[in-house]
Write an enzyme that holds these catalytic residues in place. Structure first.
Site, PDB file in Angstrom:
ATOM      1  N   ALA A 147       0.656  -1.319  -0.074  1.00  0.00           N
ATOM      2  CA  ALA A 147       0.174   0.055   0.220  1.00  0.00           C
ATOM      3  C   ALA A 147       0.773   1.257  -0.063  1.00  0.00           C
ATOM      4  CB  ALA A 147      -1.298   0.089   1.304  1.00  0.00           C
ATOM      5  N   SER A 148       1.935   1.345   0.392  1.00  0.00           N
ATOM      6  CA  SER A 148       3.007   2.376   0.359  1.00  0.00           C
ATOM      7  C   SER A 148       4.220   2.330  -0.493  1.00  0.00           C
ATOM      8  CB  SER A 148       3.399   2.614   1.805  1.00  0.00           C
ATOM      9  OG  SER A 148       4.288   1.587   2.265  1.00  0.00           O
ATOM     10  N   GLY A 195       6.341  -0.372  -3.835  1.00  0.00           N
ATOM     11  CA  GLY A 195       6.356  -1.502  -4.524  1.00  0.00           C
ATOM     12  C   GLY A 195       7.882  -1.774  -4.860  1.00  0.00           C
ATOM     13  N   ARG A 196       8.111  -2.876  -5.499  1.00  0.00           N
ATOM     14  CA  ARG A 196       9.356  -3.221  -5.838  1.00  0.00           C
ATOM     15  C   ARG A 196       9.504  -4.404  -6.747  1.00  0.00           C
ATOM     16  NH1 ARG A 196       7.718  -4.554  -1.540  1.00  0.00           N
ATOM     17  NH2 ARG A 196       8.142  -2.463  -0.551  1.00  0.00           N
ATOM     18  N   ASP A 241      -0.430 -10.323  -0.994  1.00  0.00           N
ATOM     19  CA  ASP A 241       0.870 -10.246  -0.240  1.00  0.00           C
ATOM     20  C   ASP A 241       0.978 -11.153   1.030  1.00  0.00           C
ATOM     21  OD1 ASP A 241      -0.702  -8.389   1.227  1.00  0.00           O
ATOM     22  OD2 ASP A 241       0.630  -6.658   0.662  1.00  0.00           O
ATOM     23  N   ASN A 296      -6.161  -9.053  11.808  1.00  0.00           N
ATOM     24  CA  ASN A 296      -5.776  -7.841  11.185  1.00  0.00           C
ATOM     25  C   ASN A 296      -5.699  -6.923  12.464  1.00  0.00           C
ATOM     26  OD1 ASN A 296      -6.588  -9.118   8.722  1.00  0.00           O
ATOM     27  ND2 ASN A 296      -6.526  -7.192   7.879  1.00  0.00           N
TER      28      ASN A 296
END
Length: 491
Positions: A11-12, A14-15, A235, A295
């Site tokens: 959500a913050s 990517g790679r 993920d 969660n």
């Protein structure tokens, strides 16, 4: 083939990570990294899905420039958010982000039509305001009726790369639409949403080959020839695959990032009333497993504090400042709805402390310490619930993901749970993604072997519990803080 690329988008950020297996060790190389985040427009929150696809293409271009001409590729992202396609396969509209407030009150409305107990018995999925079930209920009815296909975010990215439409099972389970008994989308819940089964692609499991990247993309952007392998596209599902096995000791995991997901891997779901009351979920895992987990709001709290503070301090610096601040001075109920997407996280934390007659954190260090103390205590509370629900005592807690880098939080967690905490690997999600590719290629026999390789390839930090002065008084304050909101825990 010994070139494998994991596309891992959170959500913050990517790679794209390259994985190679040599002499029984798995090595990682980050090829490309990019930021991610939703934007607010006209009162709604959206992801820029075209930007994410462009970043995958950019990363693959870098891989080709490094001499990688052939590889396998797997994709994982966050869960629950979806893309609508028309009959020609074109995206109908922007992609809503799960923190969008359009689902406010929707859970209660759906509950008036079908009891939550019935939904949980069918799906085993916890009640979360942003579950796809509630997002789709809130979506424009006419637009949904006109949609030819509904794909989750990673499924759409696979489709854009290779042309095949799928609904990968580990992610599809988070929609709260899959039936545990039938192993498919639940007809009653689809009818509630006025949707048809054919609007969802066939369920696909991790490890299935999805063909090759489109030749048109390879030629246009000078990309490697990529064989697309269906990863565990949620993920968290990939992160759990990347958790090393603790031989001879019972363990639980925390996949620590924007969210903290605390749970265990099971061979059968636990969807009884007690699990529902505790709001635990049974997300489908790879290789016939279930992720029985809770969660917890996670590092989103500190991410927002850092953003609102103008990014003056790195996360490592905030952890250092927190370590210098007084411990357990101010606490917040991390899983309260108010912290899901407030207008201003700093002010929300301060207001929560003031309302509960606690000292109000002022400095970045005090805010960070409030968050880390509260997360550690949350882990304690939910670990106790987990043990009660599974009937198994947990001897060691394994933290993977970005939160494993936070030594203060790891030590605080060990201290308050009174058990050893093992931290690492930090790239568990990418590793789980790569593990599926390696198994598909025959380089690794099964997930047990893959986990053993992961455990031998990356350093794991160990944190032994230390005594916390005044812990009983802290726990009493913590319990009092949660008394009025326990029944409304819905994150």
């Amino acid at each position: 083939m010994n070139r494998h690329i994991a596309v891992d988008i959170g959500a913050s950020s990517g790679r794209l990570v390259l994985g190679t297996l040599r002499d029984g060790k798995l090595a990682l190389e980050e090829i490309h990294r990019f930021s991610n985040g939703f934007t607010e427009r006209d009162g709604s929150c959206f992801w820029d899905i075209d930007y994410l696809f462009d970043q995958i293409i950019s990363g693959l271009g870098k891989a080709k420039a490094q001499g990688i001409t052939e590889c396998t590729l797997g994709i994982d992202t966050w869960a629950v958010d979806y893309v609508l396609l028309d009959a020609e396969g074109n995206r109908i509209q922007e992609v809503y982000a799960y923190r969008d407030r359009r689902t406010d009150g929707v859970m209660e409305e759906v509950a008036s039509l079908i009891p939550p107990e019935t939904v949980y018995a069918k799906t085993g999925i916890q009640q979360l305001t942003f579950n796809t079930l509630y997002q789709l209920y809130a979506h424009d009815r006419q637009e949904l009726a006109e949609a030819d296909q509904i794909l989750l975010v990673p499924d759409y990215l696979y489709y854009k790369l290779g042309g095949r439409k799928i609904n990968e099972a580990t992610n599809a389970s988070t929609t709260q639409l899959l039936n545990l008994e039938t192993g498919d989308f639940d007809s009653e819940l689809l009818a509630l949403l006025h949707l048809r089964r054919e609007q969802f692609a066939p369920l696909t499991v991790p490890g299935e080959s999805l063909g090759f990247i489109k030749e048109s993309l390879v030629a246009r952007y000078d990309l490697p020839q990529c064989r697309l392998i269906c990863a565990a596209t949620h993920d968290t599902a990939s992160a759990v695959l990347g958790v090393p096995v603790q031989s001879g000791r019972t363990s639980a995991y925390i996949s620590s990032g924007t969210w903290s997901l605390l749970g265990v891997e099971l061979s059968r779901p636990i969807n009884n009333p007690q699990a529902m009351a505790a709001n635990y979920t049974n997300e489908w895992g790879a290789f016939g497993t279930y992720r029985f987990l809770k969660n917890i709001m996670g590092l989103w709290l500190i991410q927002e504090v850092r953003r609102l503070d103008g990014g003056r301090f790195s996360f490592a610096e905030l952890a250092r400042l927190a370590g210098e601040a007084e411990g357990f001075r101010s606490l917040i109920p991390c899983n309260g709805d108010r912290f899901l997407n407030p207008d201003n996280m700093i002010e929300e934390i301060r207001s929560a402390c003031a309302e509960s007659s606690q000292p109000v954190p002022q400095t970045p260090g005090q805010l960070a310490r409030c968050i880390f103390d509260s997360l550690a205590l949350s882990y304690r509370s939910y670990l106790q619930e987990l043990e009660e629900l599974t009937g198994t005592a947990v001897e060691v807690l394994q933290i993977v993901g970005g939160g494993a880098n936070n030594g203060l939080l790891c030590q605080l967690t060990a201290d308050v749970i009174g058990r050893e905490v093992l931290a690492g690997p930090t790239e568990a999600t990418a590793l789980g993604n790569l593990a599926v590719q390696l198994i598909h290629e025959g380089s690794v026999g099964n997930i047990a072997e893959a986990r053993e390789i992961i455990g031998n390839s990356f350093p794991i930090a160990a944190y032994s519990p230390c005594a916390v002065p005044g812990l009983q008084e802290v726990l009493a304050r913590w319990e009092a803080l949660h008394a009025p909101v326990a029944a409304g825990d819905s994150i």
